[in-house]
Design a protein around this motif. Sequence first.
Motif, PDB file in Angstrom:
ATOM      1  N   PRO A 200       0.796  -1.234   0.000  1.00  0.00           N
ATOM      2  CA  PRO A 200       0.000   0.000   0.000  1.00  0.00           C
ATOM      3  C   PRO A 200       0.824   1.278   0.000  1.00  0.00           C
ATOM      4  CG  PRO A 200      -0.983  -1.598   1.490  1.00  0.00           C
ATOM      5  CD  PRO A 200       0.321  -2.197   1.032  1.00  0.00           C
ATOM      6  N   HIS A 201       1.958   1.292   0.702  1.00  0.00           N
ATOM      7  CA  HIS A 201       2.716   2.535   0.786  1.00  0.00           C
ATOM      8  C   HIS A 201       3.370   2.915  -0.544  1.00  0.00           C
ATOM      9  CE1 HIS A 201       6.117  -0.256   1.443  1.00  0.00           C
ATOM     10  NE2 HIS A 201       6.891   0.737   1.038  1.00  0.00           N
ATOM     11  N   LYS A 202       3.409   2.000  -1.502  1.00  0.00           N
ATOM     12  CA  LYS A 202       3.985   2.325  -2.807  1.00  0.00           C
ATOM     13  C   LYS A 202       3.075   3.257  -3.617  1.00  0.00           C
ATOM     14  CE  LYS A 202       7.768  -0.096  -2.351  1.00  0.00           C
ATOM     15  NZ  LYS A 202       9.081   0.578  -2.208  1.00  0.00           N
ATOM     16  N   ASN A 203       1.772   3.312  -3.264  1.00  0.00           N
ATOM     17  CA  ASN A 203       0.891   4.360  -3.798  1.00  0.00           C
ATOM     18  C   ASN A 203       0.638   4.240  -5.304  1.00  0.00           C
ATOM     19  OD1 ASN A 203      -0.665   6.701  -3.199  1.00  0.00           O
ATOM     20  ND2 ASN A 203       0.991   8.052  -3.857  1.00  0.00           N
ATOM     21  N   TRP A 204       0.660   3.014  -5.824  1.00  0.00           N
ATOM     22  CA  TRP A 204       0.486   2.825  -7.270  1.00  0.00           C
ATOM     23  C   TRP A 204      -0.901   3.255  -7.746  1.00  0.00           C
ATOM     24  CZ3 TRP A 204       5.084   2.760  -8.602  1.00  0.00           C
ATOM     25  CH2 TRP A 204       6.047   1.888  -8.088  1.00  0.00           C
ATOM     26  N   ASP A 205      -1.905   3.089  -6.891  1.00  0.00           N
ATOM     27  CA  ASP A 205      -3.260   3.436  -7.334  1.00  0.00           C
ATOM     28  C   ASP A 205      -3.370   4.910  -7.694  1.00  0.00           C
ATOM     29  OD1 ASP A 205      -2.860   4.027  -4.633  1.00  0.00           O
ATOM     30  OD2 ASP A 205      -4.973   3.790  -4.113  1.00  0.00           O
ATOM     31  N   ARG A 206      -2.731   5.801  -6.924  1.00  0.00           N
ATOM     32  CA  ARG A 206      -2.795   7.226  -7.244  1.00  0.00           C
ATOM     33  C   ARG A 206      -2.016   7.537  -8.525  1.00  0.00           C
ATOM     34  NH1 ARG A 206      -2.608   7.817  -1.518  1.00  0.00           N
ATOM     35  NH2 ARG A 206      -4.469   8.863  -0.688  1.00  0.00           N
ATOM     36  N   LEU A 207      -0.920   6.832  -8.753  1.00  0.00           N
ATOM     37  CA  LEU A 207      -0.167   7.046  -9.997  1.00  0.00           C
ATOM     38  C   LEU A 207      -1.040   6.708 -11.203  1.00  0.00           C
ATOM     39  CD1 LEU A 207       2.509   7.664 -11.473  1.00  0.00           C
ATOM     40  CD2 LEU A 207       3.066   5.224 -11.238  1.00  0.00           C
ATOM     41  N   ILE A 208      -1.773   5.601 -11.115  1.00  0.00           N
ATOM     42  CA  ILE A 208      -2.646   5.190 -12.221  1.00  0.00           C
ATOM     43  C   ILE A 208      -3.776   6.199 -12.421  1.00  0.00           C
ATOM     44  CG2 ILE A 208      -4.297   3.418 -12.946  1.00  0.00           C
ATOM     45  CD1 ILE A 208      -2.437   1.391 -11.449  1.00  0.00           C
ATOM     46  N   ARG A 209      -4.394   6.622 -11.326  1.00  0.00           N
ATOM     47  CA  ARG A 209      -5.505   7.573 -11.445  1.00  0.00           C
ATOM     48  C   ARG A 209      -5.017   8.942 -11.940  1.00  0.00           C
ATOM     49  NH1 ARG A 209      -7.198   4.575  -6.634  1.00  0.00           N
ATOM     50  NH2 ARG A 209      -9.082   3.389  -7.204  1.00  0.00           N
ATOM     51  N   ALA A 210      -3.803   9.308 -11.576  1.00  0.00           N
ATOM     52  CA  ALA A 210      -3.251  10.569 -12.073  1.00  0.00           C
ATOM     53  C   ALA A 210      -2.998  10.495 -13.576  1.00  0.00           C
ATOM     54  CB  ALA A 210      -1.954  10.897 -11.345  1.00  0.00           C
ATOM     55  N   ALA A 234      -4.839  -4.493 -11.121  1.00  0.00           N
ATOM     56  CA  ALA A 234      -5.664  -4.707 -12.310  1.00  0.00           C
ATOM     57  C   ALA A 234      -7.042  -4.066 -12.187  1.00  0.00           C
ATOM     58  CB  ALA A 234      -5.778  -6.201 -12.606  1.00  0.00           C
ATOM     59  N   PRO A 235      -7.745  -4.192 -11.045  1.00  0.00           N
ATOM     60  CA  PRO A 235      -9.043  -3.520 -10.916  1.00  0.00           C
ATOM     61  C   PRO A 235      -8.943  -1.998 -10.975  1.00  0.00           C
ATOM     62  CG  PRO A 235      -8.810  -5.242  -9.252  1.00  0.00           C
ATOM     63  CD  PRO A 235      -7.472  -5.054  -9.880  1.00  0.00           C
ATOM     64  N   VAL A 236      -7.839  -1.439 -10.480  1.00  0.00           N
ATOM     65  CA  VAL A 236      -7.650   0.013 -10.522  1.00  0.00           C
ATOM     66  C   VAL A 236      -7.503   0.478 -11.972  1.00  0.00           C
ATOM     67  CG1 VAL A 236      -6.237   1.946  -9.709  1.00  0.00           C
ATOM     68  CG2 VAL A 236      -6.511  -0.087  -8.272  1.00  0.00           C
ATOM     69  N   VAL A 237      -6.737  -0.278 -12.757  1.00  0.00           N
ATOM     70  CA  VAL A 237      -6.556   0.051 -14.171  1.00  0.00           C
ATOM     71  C   VAL A 237      -7.893  -0.015 -14.899  1.00  0.00           C
ATOM     72  CG1 VAL A 237      -5.468  -0.676 -16.333  1.00  0.00           C
ATOM     73  CG2 VAL A 237      -4.158  -0.732 -14.190  1.00  0.00           C
ATOM     74  N   ALA A 238      -8.672  -1.057 -14.626  1.00  0.00           N
ATOM     75  CA  ALA A 238      -9.969  -1.205 -15.281  1.00  0.00           C
ATOM     76  C   ALA A 238     -10.917  -0.079 -14.885  1.00  0.00           C
ATOM     77  CB  ALA A 238     -10.568  -2.559 -14.920  1.00  0.00           C
ATOM     78  N   GLU A 239     -10.951   0.252 -13.607  1.00  0.00           N
ATOM     79  CA  GLU A 239     -11.838   1.312 -13.123  1.00  0.00           C
ATOM     80  C   GLU A 239     -11.488   2.656 -13.748  1.00  0.00           C
ATOM     81  OE1 GLU A 239     -12.434   3.784  -8.983  1.00  0.00           O
ATOM     82  OE2 GLU A 239     -11.894   1.667  -8.838  1.00  0.00           O
ATOM     83  N   ALA A 240     -10.181   2.897 -13.961  1.00  0.00           N
ATOM     84  CA  ALA A 240      -9.745   4.171 -14.542  1.00  0.00           C
ATOM     85  C   ALA A 240      -9.877   4.188 -16.066  1.00  0.00           C
ATOM     86  CB  ALA A 240      -8.297   4.450 -14.151  1.00  0.00           C
ATOM     87  N   ASP A 244      -5.558   0.307 -22.139  1.00  0.00           N
ATOM     88  CA  ASP A 244      -4.686   0.514 -23.299  1.00  0.00           C
ATOM     89  C   ASP A 244      -3.457   1.345 -22.962  1.00  0.00           C
ATOM     90  OD1 ASP A 244      -6.454  -0.895 -24.907  1.00  0.00           O
ATOM     91  OD2 ASP A 244      -7.542   0.903 -25.532  1.00  0.00           O
ATOM     92  N   TRP A 245      -3.398   1.851 -21.757  1.00  0.00           N
ATOM     93  CA  TRP A 245      -2.315   2.753 -21.386  1.00  0.00           C
ATOM     94  C   TRP A 245      -1.388   2.202 -20.303  1.00  0.00           C
ATOM     95  CZ3 TRP A 245      -1.923   7.053 -24.339  1.00  0.00           C
ATOM     96  CH2 TRP A 245      -3.058   7.431 -25.054  1.00  0.00           C
ATOM     97  N   VAL A 246      -1.864   1.230 -19.535  1.00  0.00           N
ATOM     98  CA  VAL A 246      -1.088   0.711 -18.407  1.00  0.00           C
ATOM     99  C   VAL A 246      -0.804  -0.772 -18.610  1.00  0.00           C
ATOM    100  CG1 VAL A 246      -1.002   0.338 -15.915  1.00  0.00           C
ATOM    101  CG2 VAL A 246      -2.115   2.392 -16.835  1.00  0.00           C
ATOM    102  N   GLU A 247       0.457  -1.131 -18.521  1.00  0.00           N
ATOM    103  CA  GLU A 247       0.873  -2.535 -18.605  1.00  0.00           C
ATOM    104  C   GLU A 247       1.420  -2.965 -17.249  1.00  0.00           C
ATOM    105  OE1 GLU A 247       4.072  -5.430 -20.937  1.00  0.00           O
ATOM    106  OE2 GLU A 247       3.805  -3.335 -21.582  1.00  0.00           O
ATOM    107  N   LEU A 248       0.787  -3.970 -16.667  1.00  0.00           N
ATOM    108  CA  LEU A 248       1.212  -4.493 -15.369  1.00  0.00           C
ATOM    109  C   LEU A 248       2.069  -5.731 -15.606  1.00  0.00           C
ATOM    110  CD1 LEU A 248      -2.182  -4.185 -13.445  1.00  0.00           C
ATOM    111  CD2 LEU A 248      -0.255  -2.571 -13.427  1.00  0.00           C
ATOM    112  N   ARG A 249       3.324  -5.616 -15.299  1.00  0.00           N
ATOM    113  CA  ARG A 249       4.231  -6.754 -15.454  1.00  0.00           C
ATOM    114  C   ARG A 249       4.565  -7.326 -14.087  1.00  0.00           C
ATOM    115  NH1 ARG A 249       8.680  -5.853 -20.244  1.00  0.00           N
ATOM    116  NH2 ARG A 249       7.326  -4.762 -21.724  1.00  0.00           N
ATOM    117  N   GLY A 250       4.871  -8.588 -14.075  1.00  0.00           N
ATOM    118  CA  GLY A 250       5.277  -9.225 -12.830  1.00  0.00           C
ATOM    119  C   GLY A 250       6.729  -8.913 -12.516  1.00  0.00           C
TER     120      GLY A 250
END
Length: 366
Positions: A200-210, A234-240, A244-250
């Motif tokens: 959670p502290h990595k704050n990726w969800d806000r980066l995606i929404r921004a 993945a749900p954050v990317v879909a919700e936003a 087509d703009w975000v690639e989630l790699r392992g």
Amino acid sequence: MRPLVLVDMLSYTGTKGGMETYTRELYGHLGRMETGLDFVALASLEGARLDLSWFPGEVIASRISGENRFIWAFGELVSSSWVASRRKADLVHSPATLGPMWTSMPTVITIHDMLYWSHPELMTTPLYTRPVMWMEQRGAANAAHVITDSQVSAAEIVKYLDFPRDRLHVVPLAAGQPVDRVAVDGRTENLILASGQRRPHKNWDRLIRALALVEQDVRPRLVITGGRGEDPLAPVVAEAGLADWVELRGWVADDELADLRSRARAMAFPTLAEGFGLPILEAMAEGLPVLASDLPVLREVGGDAAVWFDPLDLESIASAIRLAATRPDELSVMAAAGLERSRSFSWERVARETLEVFHRALAGQG
């Protein structure tokens, strides 16, 4: 007869990111120095199966899983000190924040951050928070000396663990060999790279929404590496609406990460809390401009060589992304400044200053 240092590598499994980079680089460099010491490592079940040829001494393969939190916790508290006594070690070094609760010989612990204390609300497993805090207290109470990565972490160790400041040593981390200045040019792909675990502290969800706030005609593609298993982003990317703009790699190999860094226009690091900020230093050493959270601990690393944003403000993050997408002239200046900044950090210095702490502990100073 040379003093023997037992290195507690029970947390080393190949999946822990920056702490494992620290252990590899530190002991790889110590192995190329005249230290006056001998080393033996106590490895986790998983770590013993990896290539540990960089370690400058014998590796003891334990049956302790570094991925099983309860077995690993017992190993950290008890097993490492038992093995140290059996091998007649003169010093124990725990390079991954936690250490034995008691030893008959001096112990040095490297505590990388105090996030369980300063930001318990951001920890992924609340039931594990209190036990970790207790383990950190016990390890520090037994330690002759503590090493940490930043002045911010040092202040928090004094605040939360009441550890004496005169036995606490700030040794900043480092990155690989900085690239040639020529290599910073030619980043034409409109790509932003981000790397890190899905905590959670990595704050990726806000980066995606921004990113969604950035106009489509300039919006860069965002690649986020470091996930394992089913990605919670993945749900954050879909919700936003950014599939087509975000690639989630392992979890990617070092050469794949280096390739992404060579192609990306900038690296984004939207974290809410850190003990140091190794990813931004690694990016700077490769001539990659950095967009990062304006936190004191990251300022220790990046100085004026990054674009700083408020990690809680989506528009602030979006503005940094827009700059990276539309101002190649500023990116070139940032890349050069970051490259120069990265040269002030080195693993040779980390090894040298850590060795000084080891010899102080062996001499009974502190």
